[in-house]
Scaffold this motif. Structure first.
Motif, PDB file in Angstrom:
ATOM      1  N   ASP A 180       0.903  -1.089  -0.020  1.00  0.00           N
ATOM      2  CA  ASP A 180      -0.017  -0.030  -0.131  1.00  0.00           C
ATOM      3  C   ASP A 180       0.762   1.270  -0.130  1.00  0.00           C
ATOM      4  O   ASP A 180       0.498   2.201  -0.890  1.00  0.00           O
ATOM      5  CB  ASP A 180      -1.014   0.015   1.158  1.00  0.00           C
TER       6      ASP A 180
ATOM      7  N   ASP B 298      -1.108  -2.459  -5.859  1.00  0.00           N
ATOM      8  CA  ASP B 298      -1.611  -0.954  -5.646  1.00  0.00           C
ATOM      9  C   ASP B 298      -1.311  -0.151  -6.763  1.00  0.00           C
ATOM     10  O   ASP B 298      -0.565   0.974  -6.308  1.00  0.00           O
ATOM     11  CB  ASP B 298      -1.472  -0.592  -4.232  1.00  0.00           C
ATOM     12  N   ILE B 299      -1.472  -0.294  -7.885  1.00  0.00           N
ATOM     13  CA  ILE B 299      -1.012   0.624  -8.832  1.00  0.00           C
ATOM     14  C   ILE B 299      -2.031   1.232 -10.020  1.00  0.00           C
ATOM     15  O   ILE B 299      -1.774   2.035 -10.742  1.00  0.00           O
ATOM     16  CB  ILE B 299       0.179  -0.013  -9.587  1.00  0.00           C
TER      17      ILE B 299
ATOM     18  N   TYR C 124      -3.954   6.248  -7.055  1.00  0.00           N
ATOM     19  CA  TYR C 124      -2.670   5.909  -7.372  1.00  0.00           C
ATOM     20  C   TYR C 124      -2.034   6.590  -8.568  1.00  0.00           C
ATOM     21  O   TYR C 124      -2.923   6.841  -9.686  1.00  0.00           O
ATOM     22  CB  TYR C 124      -2.461   4.330  -7.651  1.00  0.00           C
TER      23      TYR C 124
ATOM     24  N   GLY D 231       2.950   6.017  -3.526  1.00  0.00           N
ATOM     25  CA  GLY D 231       2.672   4.452  -3.499  1.00  0.00           C
ATOM     26  C   GLY D 231       3.809   3.738  -4.287  1.00  0.00           C
ATOM     27  O   GLY D 231       4.882   4.224  -4.355  1.00  0.00           O
TER      28      GLY D 231
END
Length: 203
Positions: A79, A108-109, A114, A119
Motif C-alpha cells: 500500500d 496497488d498501482i 494511485y 505509492g
C-alpha cells in the motif's frame, strides 16, 4: 523432469498498517491500524509458508541475513510508498540470491488515486533511478498469454519483471533449446518451451 523446491515467505506487520509518513503513502486511502491480521486463524491454514512478522524495514534485513534460496517471484501489496521502498531492498542483494529475472506482482498501482508520484509506482521509479543495471519493466502483452476469460482482468496489468542485468546468468538461455523449423506453409514443426510456463493460447 526437473526437481525444484519452492520456499514461501509471507511478510506482514501483524497489527495492521503503520501510520502514513507523508503524501507519498496515500493517507487519503490508508490509515494507522488498517488491515490487521488474525494471526492464529492464518497460522491454522499454513502448510509450508513461513511468516515474517513486523515492519518490513526490520524483517527484510533479517530475511536477507538468513541467506534464502534465490528469489523467483515477489508479490507486493504494501500500500505505502515507504513500505514498498523498504521491501525493495531485497532487490539490492547479491545476485546469488536472485534469479536473473524476478517476476513481480504489484497490487496497488491501478485506479483510485494511485499515480506516478505516490505509492508503489513511485517506489519502482525511485529504484530504477538508483540502479542502472536492475530495472522494473511491465510484462507487455500478458493478456495474449492468459486464458480468454482472463484477458480483461485487471491483474494482468500488475505484473512486472525485475531485470537483473548484472546477473552472471542474465544472458543464458531461459528456455529449453530446440531446433525450430518453419516450412514453406508457415507451419512450425518444433518449438521452444518457455521456462516461464506461458502458453500461446492462440496457437
Amino acid at each position: 523432469m526437473v526437481s525444484i523446491g519452492i520456499d514461501v515467505y509471507g511478510f506482514d506487520a501483524e497489527r495492521g498498517l503503520p501510520k502514513p509518513q507523508d503524501y507519498r503513502d496515500l493517507p487519503n486511502r490508508f490509515f494507522d491500524g488498517q488491515y490487521p491480521m488474525d494471526r492464529q486463524e492464518l497460522e491454522k491454514r499454513l502448510r509450508r509458508a513461513r511468516l515474517m512478522l513486523g515492519l518490513v524495514e526490520q524483517t527484510v534485513p533479517d530475511f536477507l541475513a538468513s541467506r534464502p534460496a534465490p528469489i523467483a517471484f515477489v508479490s507486493v501489496d504494501l500500500d505505502f510508498y515507504s513500505s514498498t521502498k523498504n521491501a525493495f531492498k531485497i532487490f539490492e542483494m547479491d545476485e546469488r540470491l536472485l534469479l536473473p529475472r524476478v517476476l513481480c506482482y504489484c497490487d496497488d498501482i491501478l485506479g483510485y488515486t494511485y499515480g506516478d508520484y505516490n505509492g508503489e509506482r513511485l517506489a519502482m521509479s525511485d529504484f530504477k533511478a538508483n540502479f542502472s543495471m536492475r530495472k522494473f519493466s511491465p510484462v507487455y502483452g500478458l493478456k495474449y498469454y492468459v486464458p480468454p476469460q482472463n484477458r480483461n482482468s485487471a491483474w494482468r496489468d500488475k505484473f512486472y519483471f525485475l531485470h537483473v542485468f548484472d546477473h552472471a546468468l542474465y544472458n543464458h538461455p531461459d528456455s529449453l533449446r530446440k531446433s525450430t523449423r518453419i516450412d514453406l506453409t508457415g507451419k512450425r514443426e518444433t518449438g521452444v518451451v518457455a521456462a516461464t510456463g506461458y502458453q500461446d493460447v492462440d496457437k
